[in-house]
Scaffold this motif. Structure first.
Motif, PDB file in Angstrom:
ATOM      1  N   ASP A 193       5.439 -18.820  11.033  1.00 22.43           N
ATOM      2  CA  ASP A 193       6.319 -17.874  11.720  1.00 22.43           C
ATOM      3  C   ASP A 193       6.632 -18.337  13.134  1.00 22.43           C
ATOM      4  O   ASP A 193       7.760 -18.242  13.598  1.00 22.43           O
ATOM      5  N   GLN A 194       5.586 -18.834  13.812  1.00 24.01           N
ATOM      6  CA  GLN A 194       5.735 -19.155  15.233  1.00 24.01           C
ATOM      7  C   GLN A 194       6.439 -20.489  15.476  1.00 24.01           C
ATOM      8  O   GLN A 194       7.013 -20.687  16.544  1.00 24.01           O
ATOM      9  N   ALA A 195       6.388 -21.393  14.500  1.00 26.83           N
ATOM     10  CA  ALA A 195       6.982 -22.721  14.715  1.00 26.83           C
ATOM     11  C   ALA A 195       8.500 -22.663  14.589  1.00 26.83           C
ATOM     12  O   ALA A 195       9.054 -21.861  13.839  1.00 26.83           O
ATOM     13  N   ASP A 196       9.153 -23.540  15.331  1.00 23.13           N
ATOM     14  CA  ASP A 196      10.604 -23.700  15.173  1.00 23.13           C
ATOM     15  C   ASP A 196      10.922 -24.824  14.194  1.00 23.13           C
ATOM     16  O   ASP A 196      11.933 -24.775  13.497  1.00 23.13           O
ATOM     17  N   TYR A 197      10.062 -25.834  14.172  1.00 25.61           N
ATOM     18  CA  TYR A 197      10.201 -26.957  13.242  1.00 25.61           C
ATOM     19  C   TYR A 197       8.836 -27.192  12.595  1.00 25.61           C
ATOM     20  O   TYR A 197       7.844 -27.392  13.306  1.00 25.61           O
ATOM     21  N   VAL A 198       8.794 -27.140  11.281  1.00 21.85           N
ATOM     22  CA  VAL A 198       7.578 -27.459  10.533  1.00 21.85           C
ATOM     23  C   VAL A 198       7.832 -28.800   9.847  1.00 21.85           C
ATOM     24  O   VAL A 198       8.778 -28.922   9.059  1.00 21.85           O
ATOM     25  N   VAL A 199       7.019 -29.795  10.185  1.00 20.37           N
ATOM     26  CA  VAL A 199       7.337 -31.167   9.789  1.00 20.37           C
ATOM     27  C   VAL A 199       6.193 -31.733   8.943  1.00 20.37           C
ATOM     28  O   VAL A 199       5.087 -31.978   9.439  1.00 20.37           O
ATOM     29  N   ALA A 200       6.477 -31.907   7.655  1.00 21.43           N
ATOM     30  CA  ALA A 200       5.474 -32.356   6.692  1.00 21.43           C
ATOM     31  C   ALA A 200       5.492 -33.873   6.554  1.00 21.43           C
ATOM     32  O   ALA A 200       6.503 -34.527   6.812  1.00 21.43           O
TER      33      ALA A 200
ATOM     34  N   VAL B 167       4.855 -30.351   1.416  1.00 18.52           N
ATOM     35  CA  VAL B 167       5.992 -29.427   1.275  1.00 18.52           C
ATOM     36  C   VAL B 167       5.715 -28.421   0.160  1.00 18.52           C
ATOM     37  O   VAL B 167       5.925 -27.208   0.328  1.00 18.52           O
ATOM     38  N   TYR B 168       5.175 -28.900  -0.933  1.00 15.25           N
ATOM     39  CA  TYR B 168       4.849 -28.032  -2.061  1.00 15.25           C
ATOM     40  C   TYR B 168       3.815 -26.984  -1.629  1.00 15.25           C
ATOM     41  O   TYR B 168       3.973 -25.782  -1.901  1.00 15.25           O
ATOM     42  N   ASP B 169       2.765 -27.421  -0.949  1.00 16.82           N
ATOM     43  CA  ASP B 169       1.698 -26.495  -0.529  1.00 16.82           C
ATOM     44  C   ASP B 169       2.223 -25.485   0.495  1.00 16.82           C
ATOM     45  O   ASP B 169       1.839 -24.314   0.473  1.00 16.82           O
ATOM     46  N   LEU B 170       3.102 -25.926   1.392  1.00 16.43           N
ATOM     47  CA  LEU B 170       3.658 -25.012   2.392  1.00 16.43           C
ATOM     48  C   LEU B 170       4.559 -23.973   1.721  1.00 16.43           C
ATOM     49  O   LEU B 170       4.534 -22.795   2.085  1.00 16.43           O
ATOM     50  N   ARG B 171       5.323 -24.414   0.730  1.00 17.73           N
ATOM     51  CA  ARG B 171       6.195 -23.469   0.024  1.00 17.73           C
ATOM     52  C   ARG B 171       5.364 -22.447  -0.735  1.00 17.73           C
ATOM     53  O   ARG B 171       5.743 -21.291  -0.867  1.00 17.73           O
ATOM     54  N   TYR B 172       4.208 -22.880  -1.227  1.00 23.03           N
ATOM     55  CA  TYR B 172       3.317 -21.959  -1.939  1.00 23.03           C
ATOM     56  C   TYR B 172       2.755 -20.910  -0.968  1.00 23.03           C
ATOM     57  O   TYR B 172       2.707 -19.714  -1.269  1.00 23.03           O
ATOM     58  N   LEU B 173       2.373 -21.375   0.220  1.00 23.97           N
ATOM     59  CA  LEU B 173       1.856 -20.459   1.252  1.00 23.97           C
ATOM     60  C   LEU B 173       2.935 -19.463   1.666  1.00 23.97           C
ATOM     61  O   LEU B 173       2.666 -18.300   1.927  1.00 23.97           O
ATOM     62  N   ASP B 174       4.156 -19.929   1.693  1.00 21.69           N
ATOM     63  CA  ASP B 174       5.302 -19.171   2.184  1.00 21.69           C
ATOM     64  C   ASP B 174       6.127 -18.661   0.997  1.00 21.69           C
ATOM     65  O   ASP B 174       7.314 -18.957   0.885  1.00 21.69           O
TER      66      ASP B 174
ATOM     67  N   LEU C  61       8.967 -35.624   7.828  1.00 20.70           N
ATOM     68  CA  LEU C  61       9.057 -36.454   9.039  1.00 20.70           C
ATOM     69  C   LEU C  61       9.968 -37.669   8.859  1.00 20.70           C
ATOM     70  O   LEU C  61      10.795 -37.966   9.721  1.00 20.70           O
ATOM     71  N   LEU C  62       9.821 -38.361   7.725  1.00 21.60           N
ATOM     72  CA  LEU C  62      10.553 -39.626   7.598  1.00 21.60           C
ATOM     73  C   LEU C  62      12.022 -39.434   7.237  1.00 21.60           C
ATOM     74  O   LEU C  62      12.775 -40.417   7.186  1.00 21.60           O
ATOM     75  N   ASP C  63      12.461 -38.183   7.057  1.00 20.16           N
ATOM     76  CA  ASP C  63      13.902 -37.925   6.980  1.00 20.16           C
ATOM     77  C   ASP C  63      14.572 -38.257   8.316  1.00 20.16           C
ATOM     78  O   ASP C  63      15.790 -38.445   8.371  1.00 20.16           O
ATOM     79  N   PHE C  64      13.766 -38.321   9.383  1.00 16.78           N
ATOM     80  CA  PHE C  64      14.304 -38.626  10.713  1.00 16.78           C
ATOM     81  C   PHE C  64      14.129 -40.094  11.088  1.00 16.78           C
ATOM     82  O   PHE C  64      14.526 -40.506  12.171  1.00 16.78           O
TER      83      PHE C  64
END
Ligand code: 4NP
Length: 156
Positions: free
Chosen positions: A79-86, A92-99, A111-114
């Protein structure tokens, strides 16, 4: 304050490395009062521990100090982050499960998309491979691109 949260599995190898490198780049750019970096892990095995010796050594070789302790990511962090960078698609899968309610979607990145074209899509885990210098170079390239992206998006 723009909050950037780096996430990996254990929060002892890759995401502390990314936090240290990114914060260093932010400091060098004179943006420390506008952007702050943090990190957390999807797993809880290493909560309270210092970063892995390999991460601390490679950061030190590049003149970057790091003294964070591992912690597990929470919904409040997201909630507090503006950018969450896996670091990888498992994160990503685990974060989506949490969220499960999908509040994260618009702020979740890899990260490596950048990183420059031709870079691998995921940061390999040096906990198993031990290739900390190679991982440092990948993470640094991603962090540079991420900072450029945030500066462009936020007009900084
Ligand atoms: P990290 O590496 O996700 O880059 O911090 C790992 C650290 C610990 C474990 C796996 C990966 N582990 O299984 O304990």
């Amino acid at each position: 304050m723009i909050r950037v949260l780096f996430v990996c599995l254990g929060n002892i190898c890759r995401s502390p490395m990314a936090e240290g490198i990114f914060q260093h780049l932010v400091d060098q750019a004179g943006l420390s009062d506008q952007i702050e970096a943090d990190s957390a892990g999807t797993g809880n095995w290493h909560v309270g521990e210092r970063a892995h010796r390999g991460t601390l050594n490679v950061l030190r070789r590049h003149g970057i100090a790091y003294d964070g302790r591992a912690r597990q990511v929470t919904l409040a962090d997201l909630d507090q982050a503006d950018y969450v960078v896996a670091m990888d698609t498992d994160n990503v899968y685990d974060l989506r499960y949490l969220d499960r309610r999908g509040r994260l979607d618009s702020k979740l990145h890899m990260l490596l998309d950048f990183a420059p074209p031709g870079s691998p899509p995921e940061v390999p885990d040096p906990f198993y491979e031990g290739n900390f210098e190679y991982v440092f170079n990948l993470v640094e390239a991603g962090c540079r691109g991420l900072l450029d992206h945030i500066r462009a998006e936020r007009g900084l």
